[in-house]
Design a protein around this motif. Structure first.
Motif, mmCIF file in Angstrom:
data_model
loop_
_atom_site.group_PDB
_atom_site.id
_atom_site.type_symbol
_atom_site.label_atom_id
_atom_site.label_comp_id
_atom_site.label_asym_id
_atom_site.label_seq_id
_atom_site.Cartn_x
_atom_site.Cartn_y
_atom_site.Cartn_z
ATOM 1 N N PRO A 158 0.865 -1.208 -0.059
ATOM 2 C CA PRO A 158 0.001 -0.186 -0.067
ATOM 3 C C PRO A 158 0.934 1.117 -0.157
ATOM 4 C CG PRO A 158 -0.884 -1.740 1.721
ATOM 5 C CD PRO A 158 0.250 -2.212 0.998
ATOM 6 N N LEU A 159 0.383 2.281 -0.672
ATOM 7 C CA LEU A 159 1.071 3.570 -0.937
ATOM 8 C C LEU A 159 1.219 4.202 0.471
ATOM 9 C CD1 LEU A 159 0.066 5.258 -4.049
ATOM 10 C CD2 LEU A 159 2.160 4.282 -3.688
ATOM 11 N N GLN A 160 0.406 4.188 1.517
ATOM 12 C CA GLN A 160 0.369 4.719 2.706
ATOM 13 C C GLN A 160 1.689 4.066 3.443
ATOM 14 O OE1 GLN A 160 -2.484 4.146 5.834
ATOM 15 N NE2 GLN A 160 -2.598 6.316 6.223
ATOM 16 N N LEU A 161 1.940 2.965 3.340
ATOM 17 C CA LEU A 161 2.885 2.313 4.049
ATOM 18 C C LEU A 161 4.209 2.782 3.507
ATOM 19 C CD1 LEU A 161 1.686 -1.470 4.592
ATOM 20 C CD2 LEU A 161 1.666 0.600 6.108
ATOM 21 N N TRP A 162 4.365 3.022 2.036
ATOM 22 C CA TRP A 162 5.657 3.507 1.562
ATOM 23 C C TRP A 162 5.784 4.952 1.917
ATOM 24 C CZ3 TRP A 162 9.414 1.984 -1.335
ATOM 25 C CH2 TRP A 162 9.229 0.847 -2.146
ATOM 26 N N PHE A 163 4.680 5.829 2.034
ATOM 27 C CA PHE A 163 4.940 7.083 2.417
ATOM 28 C C PHE A 163 5.150 6.875 4.191
ATOM 29 C CE2 PHE A 163 2.868 10.348 -0.423
ATOM 30 C CZ PHE A 163 3.012 9.742 -1.466
ATOM 31 N N TYR A 164 4.921 6.153 4.894
ATOM 32 C CA TYR A 164 4.871 6.389 6.271
ATOM 33 C C TYR A 164 6.758 5.822 6.269
ATOM 34 C CZ TYR A 164 4.999 5.114 11.200
ATOM 35 O OH TYR A 164 5.225 5.123 12.598
ATOM 36 N N ALA A 165 7.033 4.951 5.394
ATOM 37 C CA ALA A 165 8.460 4.591 5.547
ATOM 38 C C ALA A 165 9.280 5.663 5.199
ATOM 39 C CB ALA A 165 8.689 3.272 4.416
ATOM 40 N N ILE A 166 8.820 6.317 4.209
ATOM 41 C CA ILE A 166 9.705 7.623 3.684
ATOM 42 C C ILE A 166 9.489 8.715 4.958
ATOM 43 C CG2 ILE A 166 9.612 9.760 2.321
ATOM 44 C CD1 ILE A 166 8.608 8.047 0.249
ATOM 45 N N VAL A 222 5.128 -5.559 7.824
ATOM 46 C CA VAL A 222 5.221 -6.257 6.449
ATOM 47 C C VAL A 222 6.445 -7.399 6.446
ATOM 48 C CG1 VAL A 222 4.667 -4.321 4.934
ATOM 49 C CG2 VAL A 222 6.945 -4.575 5.765
ATOM 50 N N THR A 223 6.882 -8.281 5.622
ATOM 51 C CA THR A 223 8.086 -9.167 5.873
ATOM 52 C C THR A 223 9.241 -8.298 5.900
ATOM 53 O OG1 THR A 223 8.359 -9.306 3.495
ATOM 54 C CG2 THR A 223 6.608 -10.888 4.534
ATOM 55 N N TYR A 224 10.398 -8.837 6.512
ATOM 56 C CA TYR A 224 11.686 -8.443 6.554
ATOM 57 C C TYR A 224 12.043 -8.112 5.122
ATOM 58 C CZ TYR A 224 16.562 -7.335 7.374
ATOM 59 O OH TYR A 224 17.860 -6.903 7.324
ATOM 60 N N LYS A 225 11.895 -9.062 4.134
ATOM 61 C CA LYS A 225 12.200 -8.945 2.690
ATOM 62 C C LYS A 225 11.620 -7.794 2.006
ATOM 63 C CE LYS A 225 12.522 -11.259 -1.604
ATOM 64 N NZ LYS A 225 12.204 -12.470 -2.262
ATOM 65 N N THR A 226 10.332 -7.358 2.361
ATOM 66 C CA THR A 226 9.763 -6.150 1.760
ATOM 67 C C THR A 226 10.067 -4.811 2.668
ATOM 68 O OG1 THR A 226 7.604 -7.577 1.376
ATOM 69 C CG2 THR A 226 7.439 -4.877 1.494
ATOM 70 N N ALA A 227 10.548 -4.913 3.875
ATOM 71 C CA ALA A 227 11.094 -3.762 4.299
ATOM 72 C C ALA A 227 12.357 -3.423 3.949
ATOM 73 C CB ALA A 227 11.057 -3.915 5.916
ATOM 74 N N TRP A 228 13.084 -4.473 3.686
ATOM 75 C CA TRP A 228 14.527 -4.190 3.306
ATOM 76 C C TRP A 228 14.705 -3.674 1.987
ATOM 77 C CZ3 TRP A 228 17.655 -5.745 -0.692
ATOM 78 C CH2 TRP A 228 19.261 -5.607 -0.708
ATOM 79 N N ARG A 229 13.659 -4.150 1.083
ATOM 80 C CA ARG A 229 13.680 -3.584 -0.283
ATOM 81 C C ARG A 229 12.965 -1.978 -0.444
ATOM 82 N NH1 ARG A 229 9.504 -2.896 -3.771
ATOM 83 N NH2 ARG A 229 10.131 -2.894 -6.305
ATOM 84 N N MET A 230 11.932 -1.819 0.395
ATOM 85 C CA MET A 230 11.522 -0.593 0.505
ATOM 86 C C MET A 230 12.618 0.445 0.904
ATOM 87 S SD MET A 230 7.831 -1.277 2.096
ATOM 88 C CE MET A 230 7.261 0.610 2.476
ATOM 89 N N ALA A 231 13.264 -0.032 1.986
ATOM 90 C CA ALA A 231 14.309 0.834 2.578
ATOM 91 C C ALA A 231 15.574 1.159 1.503
ATOM 92 C CB ALA A 231 15.081 0.296 3.783
ATOM 93 N N HIS A 232 15.641 0.270 0.715
ATOM 94 C CA HIS A 232 16.713 0.535 -0.298
ATOM 95 C C HIS A 232 16.331 1.102 -1.592
ATOM 96 C CE1 HIS A 232 19.773 -1.731 1.387
ATOM 97 N NE2 HIS A 232 20.531 -2.091 0.246
ATOM 98 N N GLU A 233 15.075 1.166 -1.790
ATOM 99 C CA GLU A 233 14.417 1.884 -2.816
ATOM 100 C C GLU A 233 14.452 3.488 -2.400
ATOM 101 O OE1 GLU A 233 13.671 1.277 -6.165
ATOM 102 O OE2 GLU A 233 14.136 -0.467 -5.913
ATOM 103 N N ILE A 234 14.228 3.473 -1.249
ATOM 104 C CA ILE A 234 13.967 4.849 -0.642
ATOM 105 C C ILE A 234 15.383 5.448 -0.714
ATOM 106 C CG2 ILE A 234 13.440 6.345 1.301
ATOM 107 C CD1 ILE A 234 11.234 4.349 1.815
ATOM 108 N N ARG A 235 16.305 4.739 -0.473
ATOM 109 C CA ARG A 235 17.604 5.146 -0.346
ATOM 110 C C ARG A 235 18.037 5.605 -1.691
ATOM 111 N NH1 ARG A 235 18.372 0.547 3.037
ATOM 112 N NH2 ARG A 235 18.556 1.644 5.207
ATOM 113 N N THR A 236 17.794 4.782 -2.797
ATOM 114 C CA THR A 236 18.112 5.089 -4.136
ATOM 115 C C THR A 236 17.334 6.540 -4.519
ATOM 116 O OG1 THR A 236 17.948 2.839 -4.692
ATOM 117 C CG2 THR A 236 17.451 4.452 -6.787
#
Length: 292
Positions: A76-84, A105-119
């Motif tokens: 969900p986009l809201q989770l993406w925005f909250y991660a940001i 979310v799963t650790y794999k999802t959280a790790w990928r989200m963090a890396h995409e945000i760092r990008t």
């Protein structure tokens, strides 16, 4: 001005609000249908169950998340925005494990989200550094025992350049040979700049390249000579190393550049920390080419 969790929840209560924000950032206010066979003044309505909006007349669809870090994600986009929000609201960063706990979310999802945000954080200004610039290198990771700094085994080299009271540029480099370092410096730092470094011989040719270059003799215990010092860049290295060891524990050489970009982004936004979230969202509008 601070951007609190209450502000975040009020502004982005659901996925629809987040998607409309991405639409605004990337396309502005669409009042005319871009489809050639239509071209009418129109309103774009949200398509239920899909991340898109369509023209009220011809049904032409616009996908705001296409080409962004959200495009291929079912999260969900809201989770993406909250991660940001979380990654811009802290000075020391957020581990993937903490994102996993907070987002559910799963650790794999959280790790990928963090890396995409760092990008996304890695987007850089192409404006050269000027005035007074400090240049230094740091060694990250590797074995804990033995030599520290230059000459230490198993460590990854990061070259940093910072404009005093301005921005920083930091790059993972394979070595500190002149053939590696000097082209990066000439691309990043304006020739009129006054450069401060330590006495390392790699930096010696900077004067020949047209820079006003002065050094401090760290090996002799000298750290400041008038306005010549590298304390600003050394402060950044200290924060980076403390945060990696304290928050992330360990970072691989393969992914280190993204973590460096993350902390460089925070450093560059330090004067207006309350705007950090909005600045990072604005990067969605037009992905920029990566500088040196």
């Amino acid at each position: 001005m601070k951007f609190t969790i209450q502000d975040f929840r009020k502004r982005f209560p659901d996925d629809d609000a987040c998607l409309r924000e991405v639409l605004r950032l990337r396309f502005g206010s669409i009042t005319v249908c871009p489809y050639e066979d239509c071209g009418k003044e129109t309103r774009f309505h949200r398509v239920k169950g899909r991340r898109c909006f369509e023209c009220q007349w011809c049904g032409y669809q616009v996908y705001p998340t296409k080409g962004t870090i959200f495009e291929k994600s079912s999260t969900p986009l809201q989770l993406w925005f909250y991660a940001i929000y979380l990654m811009t609201a802290t000075r020391s960063g957020v581990s993937a494990k903490e994102l996993q706990r907070q987002l559910g979310v799963t650790y794999k999802t959280a790790w990928r989200m963090a890396h995409e945000i760092r990008t996304l954080m890695g987007r850089r200004s192409l404006v050269q550094l000027r005035k007074r610039v400090e240049i230094d290198d740091a060694y990250i990771g590797g074995v804990r025992s033995g030599l520290r700094g230059r000459g230490a085994s198993g460590k990854t080299i990061v070259l940093g350049m910072v404009q005093r009271k301005g921005e920083i540029r930091a790059n993972v480099v394979p070595n500190l040979h002149r053939s590696t370092v000097l082209p990066i410096v000439t691309q990043t730092v304006k020739k009129s700049a006054k450069i401060s470094t330590d006495e390392y011989t790699t930096y010696a040719p900077l004067t020949q390249l047209g820079y006003r270059h002065k050094t401090v003799e760290h090996g002799a215990g000298e750290y400041v000579r008038g306005k010549t010092h590298t304390q600003t860049i050394e402060g950044f290295w200290s924060q980076l190393k403390r945060s990696i060891s304290g928050t992330h524990v360990w970072v691989s050489k393969q992914h280190l550049q993204r973590y460096v970009d993350e902390f460089a982004f925070r450093f560059n936004q330090r004067h207006e920390p309350g705007e950090m979230f909005n600045v990072l969202l604005s990067y969605l509008a037009q992905p920029a080419p990566r500088a040196c």
